[in-house]
Design an enzyme around this catalytic site. Structure first.
Site, PDB file in Angstrom:
ATOM      1  N   GLU A 187       0.825  -1.211   0.000  1.00 26.17           N
ATOM      2  CA  GLU A 187       0.000   0.000   0.000  1.00 26.17           C
ATOM      3  C   GLU A 187       0.865   1.270   0.000  1.00 26.17           C
ATOM      4  O   GLU A 187       0.524   2.257   0.645  1.00 26.17           O
ATOM      5  CB  GLU A 187      -0.958   0.007   1.209  1.00 26.17           C
ATOM      6  CG  GLU A 187      -1.953  -1.140   1.176  1.00 26.17           C
ATOM      7  CD  GLU A 187      -3.097  -0.990   2.182  1.00 26.17           C
ATOM      8  OE1 GLU A 187      -2.973  -0.152   3.090  1.00 26.17           O
ATOM      9  OE2 GLU A 187      -4.108  -1.706   2.035  1.00 26.17           O
TER      10      GLU A 187
ATOM     11  N   GLU B  46      -6.597  -7.725  -0.854  1.00 24.54           N
ATOM     12  CA  GLU B  46      -7.217  -7.648   0.473  1.00 24.54           C
ATOM     13  C   GLU B  46      -8.702  -7.348   0.350  1.00 24.54           C
ATOM     14  O   GLU B  46      -9.082  -6.218   0.045  1.00 24.54           O
ATOM     15  CB  GLU B  46      -6.552  -6.561   1.339  1.00 24.54           C
ATOM     16  CG  GLU B  46      -5.139  -6.889   1.723  1.00 24.54           C
ATOM     17  CD  GLU B  46      -4.526  -5.889   2.701  1.00 24.54           C
ATOM     18  OE1 GLU B  46      -5.268  -5.085   3.303  1.00 24.54           O
ATOM     19  OE2 GLU B  46      -3.292  -5.916   2.849  1.00 24.54           O
TER      20      GLU B  46
END
Ligand SMILES: *[C@@H]1O[C@H](CO)[C@@H](O)[C@H](O)[C@H]1NC(C)=O
Ligand SMILES: *[C@@H]1O[C@H](CO)[C@@H](O)[C@H](O)[C@H]1NC(C)=O
Ligand SMILES: *[C@@H]1O[C@H](CO)[C@@H](O)[C@H](O)[C@H]1NC(C)=O
Ligand SMILES: *[C@@H]1O[C@H](CO)[C@@H](O)[C@H](O)[C@H]1NC(C)=O
Ligand SMILES: *[C@@H]1O[C@H](CO)[C@@H](O)[C@H](O)[C@H]1NC(C)=O
Length: 853
Positions: A190, A259
């Site tokens: 991320e 995710e």
């Protein structure tokens, strides 16, 4: 016929719980290559639609791993995913730890042994609500280091660790082309969220990280998540609650969801998040509907932040995450079961999904749409030489209207779609699954919440043998207040906490001595002012003592402390004040390791009286026997304040009794509409966590040493140890419902042998391993009323209901009952849609006797 007796029986069924998978260096698969195209990962030459389950290996024990992996596979996972945890693997620079809960090689091999693939997300920054995001604390002390940017010292350390992990996997032959399970790797994590703040250096760092990773010779594709500028061959992937419509940055890359947040994490004093499974299934179905190819549940099993591994600020010890497998390794129903049915439905579509380069889109209404996947292009199907029946066709029909059911016409047939739902038609005709209709069993663990079991918080239901009392004799020893040994030091000014503790302890004593004169006291009195301790910014908890007396506590994240203090004339010792400050890392009890079996006698323990007043900064110890059986164990620390606890020297985590706000939890949870972590919260007005997981493998049968360090007071006499297991199962399904999808989970294709329209709906009940259905508390085939633990007969009720269900289920670990007139011998009421509702009770085979079944 089933007979229960109250004597011990051979622990037959327990054996399955302890099956150890052999861990060998042998190949798990025939070697295969992994590549990709715009549609999917290509595994051994074939495109695949893949379901992945996230399990962080150090959040469980190695003894739990086989069962977690088996339950993931049973639930329909093809892949297991985990981050790596650098600070666990390299606690001291150059000294590696791949043992115990950090035995990554063993974990990956267990996954391979089960025939599942592995997605290894190395990071090495992983966030993960893990302490320091996985960075070792020594990384801060590397001269000139700046994290996660184009900084030579950082890049050197990062490359060293990533290389270490890749080399280890290569050595152990764990990559697919070596016959191992690893099909995909991740570098960074991320970073797209952060990149902007690093300017040009951030961009250069991303390029460097990509090239560095690709240069390691791992031989499988790499991903970067939330990284729209992922360079070259690196696949940029989505992390979110919904990822349908996500497009990677190149038309040559497949759509991957690293995710899928099926729940959320929690802080001390927070409510418990809950993501309804109808919405989660909707999100997954929409992802595959709109061209997705690999989806990973974050988390499939969340587990426990043992020791001091939980990240901050203030994350609790449980990392349950409302995942399909709960913190204790038990199936969380109906989440696990409904997703299993969903996965079976998606698998039935796989042949068409992978064959089509893209779906055919059809608008069915203002907020309704279909995506149709043909094995052969439609023009070929229309060609008379190839009939439709020879070509696999699968369709997803979505109703994204949040409020209303819609009736749509698809290929000449009418379909009713509940709000916010997707129907899956593996043969483009029969509905095999709808995301909003939960046919899976519910396991009830909390009586108060029985009417809304879908938002019920985990609870423990016990039989008496499963509760183990702690010996009446608690002992205690006080932790000295302030500096306690010669190993203290003195500096001008205040030092930053981590810089001193090196994260070896949560605690750091600061002390200074100040002198208050008669004049000072007179001045304060005259001006009606009192001195105030001011600290510009601190986190996370601070306790202020004067001359050994606690005078104030502050907690918060970067908060300003303004603490009024009272001084007598003369010298006073005060924690945390400028000028000459003495510091000492940790507590005396920690230093002496008084929580271990070997060292605990070293402390000057004294017997604790039953009526002792709660004291602060105290160590407690007691012994307890393990509850019978094989079920997971929890310890109830609800009577305590804040501190840490150890069992037989294993650090089970931090505890704290902060209570969630009274409001903000809905009476019932509406799955419809976009989910956010504040929706469908539970546990309002209750302590966020009172139960703490103690893995069975950390216990012996008797005399387990429990040591607690308590900071603020509490009553250790109320601590108890219990085993945890769902006792009551409920299920409800109508005769117009779905085919027994889960039985098809491991069939790839509709190959003529399976026809959805011929299959009759079934209710499926399954107790945890080592448990069997002891009784059917309720069964009605007809028009039953109510919900779990409150079912009642309606006007229509088959008199055979109880006997049919009992016959099929009692004495078994799992059973299926067909929901049809044939199943119940006759039609109890013609022309009425009939439903079967069942409530069953599970018992452990080790606490009851079973003579035959
Ligand atoms: C994988 O790809 C490499 C390079 O193209 C090739 O040499 C090897 O034979 C392939 N392995 C398998 C198992 O297909
Ligand atoms: C139909 O099939 C024939 C024979 O295989 C082929 O020659 C023709 O091109 C096909 N037509 C279409 C529209 O695909
Ligand atoms: C701190 O250490 C010094 C020696 O380094 C010692 O003289 C002093 O007593 C210690 N303080 C306490 C409170 O133990
Ligand atoms: C937490 O524990 C402390 C110490 O026993 C007690 O004083 C306090 O009231 C407790 N807080 C809650 C919310 O129960
Ligand atoms: C049980 O269900 C009935 C309706 O079937 C309802 O009226 C009643 O309130 C429910 N009772 C409880 C305790 O939930």
């Amino acid at each position: 016929m089933v007979v229960f007796e109250n004597k011990a029986i051979p622990k037959l069924l327990l054996v399955c719980l302890f099956v150890q998978f052999s861990v060998s260096a042998a190949n798990f698969f025939q070697p295969f290559n992994v590549t990709y195209d715009h549609r999917a990962l290509i595994i051994d030459g074939k495109r695949r639609m893949l379901i992945s389950g996230g399990i962080h290996y150090p959040r469980a024990t190695p003894q739990m791993w086989p069962d977690l992996i088996a339950k993931s596979k049973e639930g329909g996972a093809d892949v297991i995913e985990s981050y790596t945890f650098w600070n666990g693997h390299e606690p001291v620079r150059g000294q590696y730890n791949f043992e115990g809960r950090f035995d990554l090689v063993k974990f990956v091999k267990l996954v391979g042994d089960n025939g599942l693939y592995f997605l290894l997300r190395i990071g090495p920054y992983v966030c993960a609500e893990w302490n320091f995001g996985g960075f070792p604390v020594w990384l801060r002390d590397i001269p000139g280091i700046e994290f996660r940017t184009d900084n030579e010292p950082f890049k050197r350390e990062m490359q060293r660790f990533v290389t270490k992990i890749v080399d280890l996997m290569l050595e152990e032959k764990l990559f697919s082309w070596q016959g191992g399970p690893i099909i995909l790797l991740q570098i960074e994590n991320e970073y797209g969220n952060m990149e902007g703040s690093y300017g040009q250096k951030g961009k250069e760092y991303v390029r460097w990280a990509a090239n560095m990773a690709l240069g390691l010779g791992a031989g499988v594709p790499w991903v970067m998540c939330k990284q729209t500028d992922a360079p070259g061959d690196i696949i940029d992937t989505c992390n979110n609650y919904y990822c349908d419509g996500y497009k990677p940055n190149s038309p040559n890359k497949p759509t991957i969801w690293t995710e899928n947040w099926d729940g959320w994490y929690t802080s001390w004093g927070g409510r418990l998040p809950h993501r309804p499974v109808e919405d989660l299934a909707f999100a997954v179905a929409r992802f595959f509907q709109r061209g997705g190819s690999l989806m990973n549940y974050y988390m499939y099993f969340g587990g426990t932040n043992f020791g001091r591994t939980s990240g901050g600020p203030f994350y609790i010890t449980s990392y349950d995450y409302d995942a399909p497998i709960d913190e204790y390794g038990l199936r969380s129903e109906p989440k696990w079961g409904h997703l299993k049915d969903l996965h079976a439905a998606i698998k039935l579509c796989e042949r068409a999904l992978v064959a089509a380069d893209s779906p055919q889109y059809m608008k069915l209404g203002p907020r309704q749409e279909a995506h149709v996947y043909w094995e052969n292009t439609q023009s070929a199907v229309l060609n008379t030489t190839l009939s439709e029946s020879q070509s696999a066709c699968s369709a997803f029909l979505a109703n994204i209207d949040e409020h209303n059911t819609a009736t749509v016409i698809f290929r000449g047939k009418s379909y009713s779609l509940p709000p916010w739902s997707v129907s899956i038609l593996p043969d483009c005709s029969n509905v095999a699954f709808n995301t909003a209709k939960v046919g899976a069993q519910t396991s009830v663990k909390l009586v108060e919440n029985a009417l809304s079991p879908k938002i019920s918080a985990p609870e423990l239901v016990m039989t008496k043998n499963e509760v183990s009392s702690i010996s009446e004799s608690w002992m205690s020893v006080e932790e000295p207040i302030g500096i306690w040994s010669e190993s203290n030091f003195t500096v001008q000014g205040l030092l930053e906490h981590l810089k001193v503790t090196k994260d070896e302890s949560d605690y750091l004593w600061h002390m200074t001595r100040i002198y208050v004169s008669d004049d000072d006291v007179a001045f304060w009195e005259e001006n009606k002012v009192s001195p105030t301790l001011v600290i510009d910014s601190m986190r996370d908890v601070l306790r202020i003592f004067i001359n050994g007396e606690l005078i104030g506590s502050v907690s918060g994240h970067w908060v300003k402390v303004l603490q009024p203090v009272q001084f007598q004339q003369g010298y006073s010792d005060l924690m945390l004040l400028s000028q000459t400050v003495g510091l000492q890392v940790g507590l005396k009890g920690e230093f002496q390791k008084i929580f271990t079996i070997e060292e605990n006698e070293k402390a000057g323990w004294t017997n604790l009286k039953l009526d002792a007043t709660p004291s602060t900064f105290t160590w407690y110890k007691a012994y307890f026997d393990s509850p019978d059986g094989s079920e997971p164990i929890a310890i109830d620390l609800g009577s305590m304040g804040k501190g840490q606890a150890w069992v037989n020297g294993h650090h089970i985590g931090r505890y704290w009794n902060l209570t969630a706000p009274k409001d903000g939890c809905p009476d019932s949870c509406d799955y419809r509409g976009a989910y956010g972590s504040n929706k469908c919260m539970t546990n309002c007005g209750k302590p966020t966590q009172t139960w703490y997981h103690v893995p069975r493998s950390w216990l012996q049968a008797s005399n387990n040493l429990l040591v607690i360090f308590e900071e603020i007071g509490g009553n250790p006499f109320e601590i108890s140890v219990k085993s945890r297991v769902p006792r009551i199962l409920c299920a409800q399904m109508s005769e117009s419902y779905y085919p027994p999808l889960r039985e098809w989970l491991h069939l790839d294709l509709i190959d003529g042998k399976v026809s959805i329209s011929d299959m009759k709906p079934q209710i499926h009940l399954q107790c945890e391993d080592g448990h069997i259905i002891s009784s059917i508390e309720f069964a009605s085939y007809g028009t039953p009323h109510g919900s779990c633990q409150n079912f009642s007969n309606g006007n229509c009720h088959s008199p055979n209901s109880l006997s049919v269900v009992s016959e099929a289920c009692v004495g078994r670990n799992s059973c299926s009952v067909e929901v049809s007139n044939a199943g119940f011998g006759s039609d109890p009421c013609r022309g009425v849609l009939k439903t079967l509702a069942v409530e069953a009770r599970c018992v452990s085979t080790s606490t009851i006797g079973v003579s035959q079944f």
